[in-house]
Design a protein around this motif. Structure first.
Motif, PDB file in Angstrom:
ATOM      1  N   TRP A  56      12.900  -9.688  27.794  1.00 10.82           N
ATOM      2  CA  TRP A  56      13.760 -10.377  26.816  1.00 10.82           C
ATOM      3  C   TRP A  56      13.799  -9.617  25.497  1.00 10.82           C
ATOM      4  O   TRP A  56      14.822  -9.564  24.833  1.00 10.82           O
ATOM      5  CB  TRP A  56      13.319 -11.822  26.596  1.00 10.82           C
ATOM      6  CG  TRP A  56      13.454 -12.655  27.831  1.00 10.82           C
ATOM      7  CD1 TRP A  56      12.497 -13.409  28.418  1.00 10.82           C
ATOM      8  CD2 TRP A  56      14.629 -12.808  28.637  1.00 10.82           C
ATOM      9  NE1 TRP A  56      12.978 -14.016  29.545  1.00 10.82           N
ATOM     10  CE2 TRP A  56      14.290 -13.667  29.706  1.00 10.82           C
ATOM     11  CE3 TRP A  56      15.925 -12.296  28.589  1.00 10.82           C
ATOM     12  CZ2 TRP A  56      15.199 -14.029  30.692  1.00 10.82           C
ATOM     13  CZ3 TRP A  56      16.834 -12.653  29.565  1.00 10.82           C
ATOM     14  CH2 TRP A  56      16.470 -13.513  30.608  1.00 10.82           C
ATOM     15  N   GLU A  95      13.706  -6.454  25.291  1.00  7.10           N
ATOM     16  CA  GLU A  95      14.649  -5.367  25.519  1.00  7.10           C
ATOM     17  C   GLU A  95      16.088  -5.856  25.390  1.00  7.10           C
ATOM     18  O   GLU A  95      16.926  -5.199  24.776  1.00  7.10           O
ATOM     19  CB  GLU A  95      14.445  -4.791  26.928  1.00  7.10           C
ATOM     20  CG  GLU A  95      13.122  -4.125  27.123  1.00  7.10           C
ATOM     21  CD  GLU A  95      13.054  -2.819  26.356  1.00  7.10           C
ATOM     22  OE1 GLU A  95      13.672  -1.848  26.811  1.00  7.10           O
ATOM     23  OE2 GLU A  95      12.401  -2.793  25.297  1.00  7.10           O
ATOM     24  N   VAL A  96      16.356  -7.021  25.990  1.00 10.49           N
ATOM     25  CA  VAL A  96      17.709  -7.577  25.927  1.00 10.49           C
ATOM     26  C   VAL A  96      18.111  -7.787  24.463  1.00 10.49           C
ATOM     27  O   VAL A  96      19.197  -7.397  24.036  1.00 10.49           O
ATOM     28  CB  VAL A  96      17.788  -8.911  26.700  1.00 10.49           C
ATOM     29  CG1 VAL A  96      19.142  -9.571  26.482  1.00 10.49           C
ATOM     30  CG2 VAL A  96      17.545  -8.676  28.181  1.00 10.49           C
ATOM     31  N   ILE A 124      18.590  -4.266  22.602  1.00 14.30           N
ATOM     32  CA  ILE A 124      19.803  -3.489  22.857  1.00 14.30           C
ATOM     33  C   ILE A 124      21.030  -4.196  22.281  1.00 14.30           C
ATOM     34  O   ILE A 124      21.885  -3.577  21.655  1.00 14.30           O
ATOM     35  CB  ILE A 124      19.956  -3.183  24.371  1.00 14.30           C
ATOM     36  CG1 ILE A 124      21.110  -2.216  24.613  1.00 14.30           C
ATOM     37  CG2 ILE A 124      20.158  -4.411  25.183  1.00 14.30           C
ATOM     38  CD1 ILE A 124      20.736  -0.793  24.393  1.00 14.30           C
TER      39      ILE A 124
END
Lengths: 771, 506
Positions: free
Chosen positions: B140, B142-143, B146
């Motif tokens: 999460w 990473e989500v 990005i």
């Protein structure tokens, strides 16, 4: 009902914009009826019927026991009547004084909120609720001082007042919290019943000084006084109301209110006497240096605030009685004088006492009010101020911590007070007529009716002190711990005490004052010439702390937020290193690491290759070399994976490494020439940092492997992968089933990366170029 | 509600934004459609969050094992009180920002996936609030990273790219540290499930090593939540993107870091570990001071606000560091009030920028004269942020201070009160310059602003009015709100509730 009456000002403030739709004049009159009706309500419901000690309670913040407890006792009543009484005069006065002002509606919003907050302060039994109202008065004061906000000076003064009283308020908040920690109580009524517990606590002194921090800043005691004269930037009705009659007395209110809890403590009495005495004398002297009418009044107000503090410090029942009488008298005459000053300003266009004189011919009614008020201020028989001064002298002559010094200070300050009264209210009206511009005019009825009434009340209370006598006596028992009934019942006020020392002293003050006034020209010339060195003025201190604040702010920001990514990363890694290595060496037993792992020849070769390639990456002078070397590192890490039984992972790593190198080469091909940005010293620094972080991680991993806990996962996955997950390859099943949510997230990340690249390139192309 | 309904409900905060984002991508050329869908998504998200919140309030902690795998072998989502509050806040933000974006984000950004990115960001945030699995938390992150990176960089101005590069690099460092810590933790305990970790970490022989890992988490989450001395990415980047993005980041994104800190340091690590508490308190103190000093050095509306986030995070971290049930409650109340207030201040700064075309305090002015309602909105939020009663911020600071006094941490409380004064300084500085002082001259932008239709103006103001109403509700019902915070604080201070709920499932 009491709650409603307290909050009615806030309700009215919300209605002001609508009321002003009916026109400015009617709206201001309707709004001005609010303090008047509140005054009558308090007078008839509590004052005359003796319905005191009345309280209401509403649950508000149950987790802390903060409830809306409103109590109306005799002490609160005195304040409530002053607030609404002077309020009535000020509200009506402003409707004319500010009639032309475009922001009259905003003015009434602020001042109504202020009135409600002030009533809230004096009726709240709960200290936190009191504090809420306390801060609200600071805010409304901020907005009112800055009412003429287009002027730089107004903004500066408003800001200064807010920050000074705001810092005091934080101290007060801490004090309240400490008292709560000591006693577990939040109500004055409960706190005041346990002076023994409070004064024997180790937290007593901090709590006391913090509370005083709040009270002293609010009531402008030295050295926090400077905001008050500056607050004279506010419109005159505001100065009359907030900065003389009510708000600045909130600190006094608080000190007396909490007196039962602190009473008898030597630190309490000493502090109050010293600060009160210094403020009283210094401010009275400063008043004589001024030429602006409002500033004279501001400094004499300061002097009175000092007097009140001093009286609380003396702390005898008589001193408390004197304090209350002096407070009422001051509210009446100073309220009058400020409003008169506004009328003079309005009528002549100036407030400079050197430019005006003999105005009595043009403003006869105002002159009468001013004279009465001035006499009360000077302590002339038979005005209420005279009774106040008698009591003050009597109290100061009582045995106290500083002996006759106290009396000497009181006497001197009172003498200066007589002079100031003459300067500010007698000479402008008497003597030769003098005015700067056009012919002065008398104030209108809406303006003067208020201050004429307050001026005459000073006379009335002087002649018939029994009107207030009873309530004052009761109020003394509200603010004095365990006042014996005998003392309370023997307290009464009288105009005439017979020929005694105090009367003689009173008369001597007056006589000396008159003498000084006769020679005022020469004296003022001298006094105005004496300038205190600037660094001694606390206002300088304020400016200096602001500049220090800004300088240190700039410095901190320069150091921490220097704009270099490299420094930010360094900072992060150093923090990581300090925290981990400290706890590693302090809390763990490093001896569990066994240095004798069996090592194979393959491992040594792989390690050597990785190390050499890493050095190459760092040392290489061209991009291509660096990328190639990095690729070698990656490939050999993959080799490690394949040796230790993770062929899937190794395969993935091989392909990724290959792809990355290819992509890199493609990109690098287009980039400009390689440049060296970093200095040698930087590189060395980075080298040590990187090695230290790497070393710490290595030690950590060695320690983890030294005592690994057996995991149940392998077994479970082995058992269920085929049966429940329908797949023979456990890694696949983990990816798409056991931990499918992770995979979903990663898919989102990848798609988003693609979208992002597209969007960034496209949008860039669309609008071309940098800003 | 059946179990299935509740399970679905817990999943919806993740699934809904994803579905809406995909839906919008199908029509990525049609802006009007995207705006509408985004508003629909924001509203449904908010409604779902409210329902979830009340469900948790009534039924207690809810656990969903994804794929029905036996705990701890699969991934679990766990909604306890704290998660429910945070989901509620994220729903609220999604709702308000959806409306605010329509007027403040320019078309170029809208054409380049602004709305889908926004939804994915919310998905990541909600995922982080709900997950009960350490590695899943990483995903999460990473989500979020990005999507927030693209949102930051979108538009491609030099200033933006510069900020975005710092943002992404430093956050990657954080992820790297986080991942290493998770790895080490897995090595020690053989599990990734948070509840399971909570049990197993206590069984680890080498407790010193556990403390080391705790420090790694502290640094990693410290970067995410922008504490001293790890905060540099925040002031470097938050003032650059469209203001709607700044508002969302300011309100929500840093709070994810704080949330995870609370989660990890209450659940997995022992709250009685004095060393951890002390380190957190020291960091908190410096964070409060350096943040507020940073703000005092600025002369730009949005930069002042950005720096203040740092300082305010200090208070939240301080409440964590005090490590009592009461201090957690105070901290949670603080988080909630700060999300609403800070977002609103950014909203208002955006309104001001829309009117005047600048954030610079030296050129701003005259707002109080011409825009009394905007001034009122600002004043309420500014005083709330400065901790002036009767607004919610006062109760937040008050309870945090009390929590400190109760365990005799006088120094840190003193620091926190002093910082409150400096906050007041910065807020009134904005007021003095932007609102009170006379404007130098009417700008071109402002003449343009006069021409905007009244409906669009309402659309511009309404999110801020809405947030102000929330602030007032939170202020006047502070008592009731705090009661819930107390329950939540109890839940955090006694991890057994969480552990039983998760490990007792099936």
């Amino acid at each position: 009902m009491l709650l409603f009456s307290v909050l009615s000002g806030i309700i009215v403030a919300c209605l002001v914009p609508f009321l002003f739709k009916f026109g400015r004049k009617p709206a201001s009159i309707i709004i001005s009826m609010v303090p008047l009706s509140l005054f009558l309500y308090y007078l008839f419901n509590f004052g005359i019927t003796d319905n005191l000690g009345y309280s209401e309670s509403i649950e508000f913040f149950p987790a802390l026991g903060v409830n809306l407890n409103f109590v109306m006792d005799s002490y609160a009543l005195i304040f409530a009547l002053i607030i609404t009484g002077i309020g009535t005069a000020v509200f009506f006065y402003s409707s004319y004084y500010l009639a032309e002002h475009p922001y009259l509606d905003r003015f009434y919003i602020y001042i109504s909120i202020f009135m409600a907050s002030m009533l809230g302060i004096v009726t709240s039994d709960n200290m936190v609720i009191m504090f809420i109202f306390w801060e609200l008065t600071s805010i409304s004061s901020f907005l009112l001082i800055g009412f003429k906000h287009r002027e730089e000076k107004s903004r500066y003064s408003a800001w200064q007042a807010l920050l000074v009283t705001g810092s005091g308020a934080l101290a007060l908040l801490a004090g309240i919290l400490l008292l709560y920690v000591i006693t577990g109580k939040m109500n004055f009524s409960e706190i005041n019943a346990m002076p023994g517990i409070i004064q024997s606590s180790t937290l007593f002194l901090p709590a006391m000084f913090l509370v005083l921090g709040g009270a002293f800043t609010k009531s402008a005691q030295m050295p926090f006084h400077f905001w008050l004269p500056n607050a004279m930037e506010a419109p005159t009705p505001v100065s009359a109301y907030l900065h003389s009659a009510t708000m600045v007395k909130a600190g006094i209110y608080l000190m007396a209110r909490i007196n039962p809890a602190f009473q008898g403590a030597i630190e309490w009495e000493t502090t109050l006497t010293i600060f009160g005495g210094i403020t009283m004398l210094f401010a009275a002297y400063m008043a004589l240096k001024q030429t602006d009418l409002k500033r004279i009044l501001a400094y004499t107000t300061l002097s009175v605030l000092g007097t009140l503090t001093l009286l609380i410090g003396i702390g005898t029942p008589l001193a408390m009685q004197a304090m209350l009488v002096y407070l009422i008298a001051h509210a009446l005459y100073k309220g009058t004088l400020f409003l008169v000053a506004g009328a003079i300003d309005h009528g002549t266009g100036t407030r400079n006492i050197d430019e005006i004189g003999g105005l009595r011919k043009f403003m006869p009614i105002t002159a009468v009010a001013a004279t009465l008020a001035a006499f009360s201020m000077a302590g002339v028989l038979p005005l209420f101020g005279f009774i106040g001064k008698e009591l003050l002298y009597e109290a100061a002559l009582q045995p106290n911590l500083f002996g006759y010094t106290t009396f000497a200070i009181v006497f001197l300050a009172a003498l200066f007070g007589v002079v100031a009264a003459g300067m500010s209210a007698i000479f402008p009206f008497f003597g030769q007529a003098k005015y700067p511009n056009s012919k002065p005019h008398e104030a209108s009825f809406t303006m003067y009716s208020g201050y004429v009434i307050t001026a005459f009340l000073g006379l009335l209370f002087g002649l018939l002190p029994m009107i207030v006598s009873d309530n004052v006596a009761k109020a003394v028992s509200d603010i004095y711990y365990n006042l014996p009934v005998a003392v309370s019942s023997s307290m009464y006020l009288a105009l005439w005490h017979g020929f005694n020392l105090v009367l003689f002293l009173s008369l001597a003050t007056l006589a000396l004052g008159i003498v000084i006034l006769m020679f005022r020209k020469k004296l003022f010339a001298i006094i105005r010439k004496i300038n205190l060195p600037e660094y001694l003025l606390p206002s300088k201190g304020y400016d200096m702390s602001i500049s220090i604040l800004i300088a240190s702010a700039r410095l901190t920001t320069k150091v921490l937020q220097n704009g270099y990514l490299r420094n930010y990363i360094t900072l992060i890694l150093i923090t990581l290193l300090i925290l981990t290595s400290y706890s590693l060496f302090t809390f763990s037993d490093l001896s569990v690491i066994s240095l004798y792992h069996p090592v194979t020849i393959y491992e040594i070769i792989i390690a050597a290759i990785i190390t050499i390639s890493t050095i190459l990456v760092v040392k290489s002078s061209g991009r291509l070399q660096a990328v190639a070397a990095l690729g070698v590192v990656g490939i050999f890490v993959a080799v490690v994976f394949s040796i230790y039984g993770a062929p899937d992972l190794a395969m993935t790593q091989y392909s990724i490494e290959t792809l990355t190198v290819i992509l890199f080469v493609l990109v690098i091909y287009k980039l400009p020439k390689f440049m060296h940005y970093s200095k040698f010293s930087h590189r060395m620094q980075d080298f040590f940092l990187a090695s230290a972080v790497g070393l710490t991680m290595t030690i950590l991993i060695l320690m983890v492997t030294a005592n690994e806990m057996p995991t149940e996962f392998k077994e479970y996955y082995g058992k269920t992968s085929y049966l429940l997950g329908k797949g023979r390859n456990i890694v696949n099943v983990i990816l798409v089933d056991y931990r499918a949510l992770d995979t979903l997230g990663e898919i989102v990340v990848l798609s988003l990366a693609a979208l992002g690249v597209f969007a960034l390139l496209k949008l860039k192309k669309d609008d071309r170029g940098f800003e | 509600m059946t179990t299935f309904d509740i399970e679905l409900l817990v999943l919806l905060p993740i699934l809904l934004p994803l579905s809406f984002a995909i839906l919008m991508l199908f029509a990525w050329k049609n802006l009007q459609f995207q705006r509408i869908i985004n508003v629909v998504a924001g509203s449904t998200g908010f409604i779902v969050a409210i329902i979830l919140f009340s469900t948790i309030y009534v039924n207690g902690i809810q656990v969903v094992a994804i794929g029905g795998w036996k705990v701890p072998f699969g991934i679990v989502l766990v909604a306890d009180n704290f998660s429910a509050i945070m989901i509620l806040m994220s729903g609220l933000m999604g709702f308000a920002v959806a409306f605010y974006s329509i007027v403040t984000v320019d078309t170029a950004n809208e054409q380049h996936f602004y709305y889908p990115l926004l939804q994915i960001l919310l998905m990541g945030v909600n995922g982080a609030f709900l997950t009960g699995d350490m590695f899943n938390l990483y995903v999460w992150f990473e989500v979020m990273l990005i999507s927030s990176f693209v949102l930051l960089a979108l538009g491609g101005k030099q200033e933006q790219l510069e900020g975005a590069v710092k943002y992404v690099t430093l956050n990657l460092v954080s992820s790297m540290i986080f991942l290493s810590a998770v790895g080490i933790l897995y090595g020690m305990t053989g599990t990734l499930n948070m509840a399971d970790l909570a049990v197993k970490v206590k069984l680890v022989e080498n407790q010193g090593l556990v403390t080391v890992v705790a420090m790694m988490f502290l640094v990693s989450f410290g970067i995410k939540s922008a504490v001293f001395p790890l905060f540099s990415w925040l002031p470097a980047s938050y003032h650059t993107p469209p203001v709607a993005v700044s508002a969302l980041f300011a309100g929500l994104l840093t709070k994810v870091g704080v949330y995870t800190m609370y989660r990890v340091f209450t659940l997995i690590f022992d709250i009685n570990n004095e060393f951890i508490g002390t380190v957190i308190l020291i960091i908190a103190g410096f964070t409060m001071v350096t943040g507020v000093l940073g703000a005092a050095a600025q002369n730009d509306f949005r930069r002042i606000l950005s720096f203040h986030i740092v300082s305010q995070v200090g208070y939240m971290v301080m409440a964590l560091g005090l490590m009592t049930a009461f201090s957690f409650a105070a901290g949670i109340f603080y988080i909630v009030y700060h999300i609403v207030t800070k977002t609103n201040l950014f909203f208002i700064s955006g309104i001001v920028e829309r009117i005047k075309g600048t954030y610079n305090l030296d050129t701003l002015g005259g707002l109080f004269k011409k825009y009394p309602s905007v001034s009122l909105l600002f004043l309420i939020s500014a005083f709330t942020l400065s901790g002036i009663p009767p607004f919610a911020g006062f109760w937040a600071k008050f309870t945090v201070a009390l929590a400190g006094f109760r365990i005799e941490q006088y120094l840190i409380v003193g620091v926190s009160l002093f910082v409150g004064l400096l906050t007041l300084y910065s807020m009134t500085k904005i007021w003095n310059y932007a609102f009170w002082q006379d404007e130098k001259q009417e700008s071109e932008v402002e003449r343009e602003f006069y021409k905007i239709s009244i409906n669009r103006k309402y659309l511009l103001y309404s999110p801020s009015i809405f947030m102000t109403v929330v602030i007032l509700l939170l202020s006047f019902f502070a008592g009731s709100a705090f009661d819930f915070a107390v329950l939540t604080g109890e839940q955090l201070a006694n991890p057994q509730y969480y552990i039983n709920a998760v490990l007792g499932v099936r």
